[in-house]
Design an enzyme around this catalytic site. Structure first.
Site, PDB file in Angstrom:
ATOM      1  CB  SER A  14      -0.847  -0.010   1.271  1.00 28.99           C
ATOM      2  OG  SER A  14      -1.475   1.238   1.461  1.00 28.99           O
ATOM      3  CE1 TYR A  54      -3.815  -2.009   5.068  1.00 31.92           C
ATOM      4  CE2 TYR A  54      -3.170   0.277   4.758  1.00 31.92           C
ATOM      5  CZ  TYR A  54      -3.599  -0.928   4.237  1.00 31.92           C
ATOM      6  OH  TYR A  54      -3.802  -1.058   2.884  1.00 31.92           O
TER       7      TYR A  54
END
Ligand SMILES: NC(=O)c1ccc[n+]([C@@H]2O[C@H](COP(=O)([O-])OP(=O)(O)OC[C@H]3O[C@@H](n4cnc5c(N)ncnc54)[C@H](O)[C@@H]3O)[C@@H](O)[C@H]2O)c1
Length: 253
Positions: free
Chosen positions: A141, A154
């Site tokens: 990401s 995350y």
């Protein structure tokens, strides 16, 4: 067709970016294994591929379940005699800063976003080694290369995916296996629900994206599918251990 007759496993292909990647791989001639925990979503992707004239089958699997994942990979290898592409894509966001995030949420992020990529690659690797070729794409990401507001579980997992990708690439290049990472920015899929909730709703996220992303908007899944196709095809044949950031310029600023 640049993926003619290749066999591709895409985890998390029942929705969002994973589905868009599965569709584009099938469009280019691959037989796609739509691996997802959600049967209905997986079947929907398979149906869309069939409707477009492509080949696909669903594999209902929780990628965090080692035994089920290993059995699924073995079943695909036995049926098709090859696995050319593995796109480790299934992942989830767990919101919260260091003090707020549930420790169980941190552990779950690790298990799904990192460990499942590790395990699927481990199960597929002997097959690719034997073939002397193969491509693994790990979804990280933009949060894998920058700080993300109050998202410690995350970002930690997505940074780890990049480290793991580079390590795997270095170790397996001599077997003809390429491993790269994809870093999408803001892509409008159900995935962002936890962050939208944390931000306080849809209009708050729209303002945030308008301000933070130089292109000033979300990506459409089709804009991530093209980079996926590039990374899993021979178009990137001399590229391994690299990180492709597709984020509308967010990491520039
Ligand atoms: N959408 C974004 O803005 C964005 C940005 C950067 C990175 N990503 C990454 O993309 C991936 C998913 O994003 P998306 O937008 O495609 O999400 P999505 O929510 O649209 O789809 C995720 C899919 O993964 C499946 N899944 C979840 N847990 C699973 C499990 N344990 N086993 C098998 N399948 C499982 C879900 O059923 C779903 O079909 C994640 O790795 C995420 O970190 C997304």
């Amino acid at each position: 067709m640049i993926l003619k007759d290749r066999v591709a496993i895409v985890t998390g292909a029942g929705s969002g970016i994973g589905r868009a990647g599965a569709l584009i791989m099938a469009r280019e001639g691959a037989h796609v294994i739509v691996a997802d925990i959600d049967l209905a979503n997986a079947e929907e992707t398979v149906g869309q591929i069939a409707e477009a004239g492509g080949n696909a089958e669903s594999l209902v699997v929780d990628v965090m379940d080692d035994q089920a994942l290993e059995a699924g990979v073995a079943k695909i290898a036995a049926r098709h005699g090859r696995i050319d592409i593995l796109h480790n894509h299934a992942g989830a966001q767990v919101a919260g800063n260091l003090e707020e995030v549930a420790v169980s949420g941190f552990d779950a992020s690790w298990k799904l976003n990192v460990r499942a990529h590790f395990m699927a690659s481990r199960f597929v690797m002997p097959i690719m080694k034997k073939a002397g070729k193969g491509v693994i794409l790990n979804t990280s990401s933009s949060s894998g290369v920058l700080y993300d507001r109050e998202m410690i579980a995350y970002t930690t997992s997505k940074h780890a995916v990049i480290a793991m990708t580079r390590q795997m690439a270095g170790d397996y290049a001599r077997f003809g296996i390429r491993v790269n990472a994809l870093c999408p920015g803001w892509v409008d899929t159900p995935f962002n629900a936890p962050f939208i909730m944390q931000m306080g709703g849809r209009s708050a996220i729209e303002d945030y994206i308008a301000e933070k992303v130089p292109l000033g908007r979300w990506a459409d899944v089709s804009e991530i599918a093209e980079p996926i196709l590039f990374l899993v095809s021979d178009r990137s044949s001399y590229m391994t251990g690299q990180i492709l950031v597709v984020d509308g310029g967010e990491t520039v600023v």
